[in-house]
Design an enzyme around this catalytic site. Structure first.
Site, PDB file in Angstrom:
ATOM      1  CD  GLU A   1       0.113 -42.433  26.852  1.00 27.98           C
ATOM      2  OE1 GLU A   1       0.520 -43.612  26.907  1.00 27.98           O
ATOM      3  OE2 GLU A   1      -0.264 -41.792  27.867  1.00 27.98           O
TER       4      GLU A   1
ATOM      5  CE1 TYR B   1       7.017 -44.598  26.555  1.00 27.09           C
ATOM      6  CE2 TYR B   1       7.645 -43.641  28.651  1.00 27.09           C
ATOM      7  CZ  TYR B   1       7.252 -44.738  27.907  1.00 27.09           C
ATOM      8  OH  TYR B   1       7.100 -45.956  28.506  1.00 27.09           O
TER       9      TYR B   1
ATOM     10  CD  GLU C   1      -5.250 -31.032  28.311  1.00 25.83           C
ATOM     11  OE1 GLU C   1      -4.779 -32.014  27.688  1.00 25.83           O
ATOM     12  OE2 GLU C   1      -5.090 -30.865  29.520  1.00 25.83           O
TER      13      GLU C   1
ATOM     14  CB  CYS D   1      -2.118 -28.384  27.557  1.00 22.85           C
ATOM     15  SG  CYS D   1      -1.791 -29.911  26.666  1.00 22.85           S
TER      16      CYS D   1
HETATM   17  N1  THU Z   1      -2.026 -35.709  29.506  1.00 21.98           N
HETATM   18  C1  THU Z   1      -2.978 -35.015  28.835  1.00 21.98           C
HETATM   19  O1  THU Z   1      -3.537 -35.489  27.834  1.00 21.98           O
HETATM   20  N2  THU Z   1      -3.297 -33.784  29.281  1.00 21.98           N
HETATM   21  C2  THU Z   1      -2.739 -33.188  30.383  1.00 21.98           C
HETATM   22  O2  THU Z   1      -3.050 -32.045  30.671  1.00 21.98           O
HETATM   23  C3  THU Z   1      -1.792 -33.912  31.200  1.00 21.98           C
HETATM   24  C4  THU Z   1      -1.325 -35.225  30.669  1.00 21.98           C
HETATM   25  C5  THU Z   1      -1.673 -37.044  29.017  1.00 21.98           C
HETATM   26  C6  THU Z   1      -0.300 -37.152  28.415  1.00 21.98           C
HETATM   27  C7  THU Z   1       0.000 -38.612  28.592  1.00 21.98           C
HETATM   28  O3  THU Z   1      -0.565 -39.321  27.506  1.00 21.98           O
HETATM   29  C8  THU Z   1      -0.752 -38.994  29.856  1.00 21.98           C
HETATM   30  O4  THU Z   1      -1.706 -37.976  30.080  1.00 21.98           O
HETATM   31  C9  THU Z   1       0.142 -39.113  31.080  1.00 21.98           C
HETATM   32  O5  THU Z   1       0.923 -37.997  31.256  1.00 21.98           O
END
Ligand code: THU
Length: 163
Positions: free
Chosen positions: A64, A68, A75, A115
């Site tokens: 992160e 944002y 993935e 993703c």
């Molecule tokens: N996130 C993922 O890493 N993969 C996903 O398929 C859905 C969301 C992460 C992005 C962000 O850091 C956190 O989960 C909340 O959305």
């Protein structure tokens, strides 16, 4: 006017132990990778582990950012790492899992649309289906034979050539 239907297929398992040993190992690696996610804003930790055709496992986790949209999902971190390090090796299987500091995730992670599109690129690139294992911390595990089952209407390169 004609109404059409599209069916997708997936298998649901009750626990990690129902997967074969190779898949259990991959899911374990994804669970380990989730521990090193950098997720101070969402407290939602995602881990992905890719098994390549040469037996190598490549992992990733969500990264992160205070701005944002600059962050990236687990993935894509994993699949782009594989693309960068092993450009000519097909991806056999991907395991994706998540956990949260705020609540117990008791259902499989459902990967975001971006993703799904990114993963589908590598299925097309290597002309080989990527088996996909989706898990939460506990609860059911869902397995698809292909990313196409997660994104049936994926945008494909042929569309750039038409018209
Ligand atoms: N996130 C993922 O890493 N993969 C996903 O398929 C859905 C969301 C992460 C992005 C962000 O850091 C956190 O989960 C909340 O959305």
């Amino acid at each position: 006017m004609i109404k059409k239907e599209l069916k997708i297929a997936f298998t649901e398992y009750d626990s990690d132990q129902e997967l074969n040993s190779e898949e259990q190992e991959l899911l374990k690696k994804a669970r380990e990778a989730s521990k090193f996610a950098y997720a101070p804003y969402s407290n939602f930790y995602v881990g992905a582990a890719l098994l390549l055709e040469n037996g190598v496992i490549v992992t990733g986790n969500n990264q992160e950012n205070v701005a944002y949209p600059s962050g990236l999902c687990a993935e894509r971190v994993a699949i782009y790492a594989a693309g960068a390090q092993y450009p000519n090796i097909a991806i056999k299987t991907i395991a994706i899992t998540c956990n949260s500091k705020s609540f117990k995730v008791d259902q499989p992670l459902s990967p975001c649309g971006a993703c799904r599109q990114a993963m589908s690129e590598y299925e097309v690139r290597h002309n080989q289906n990527i088996r996909t294992i989706l898990a939460g911390e506990t609860g059911k595990i869902q397995v698809m034979d292909s990313i196409a089952d997660l994104l049936p209407f994926m945008f494909k390169a042929e569309e750039l050539k038409k018209g």
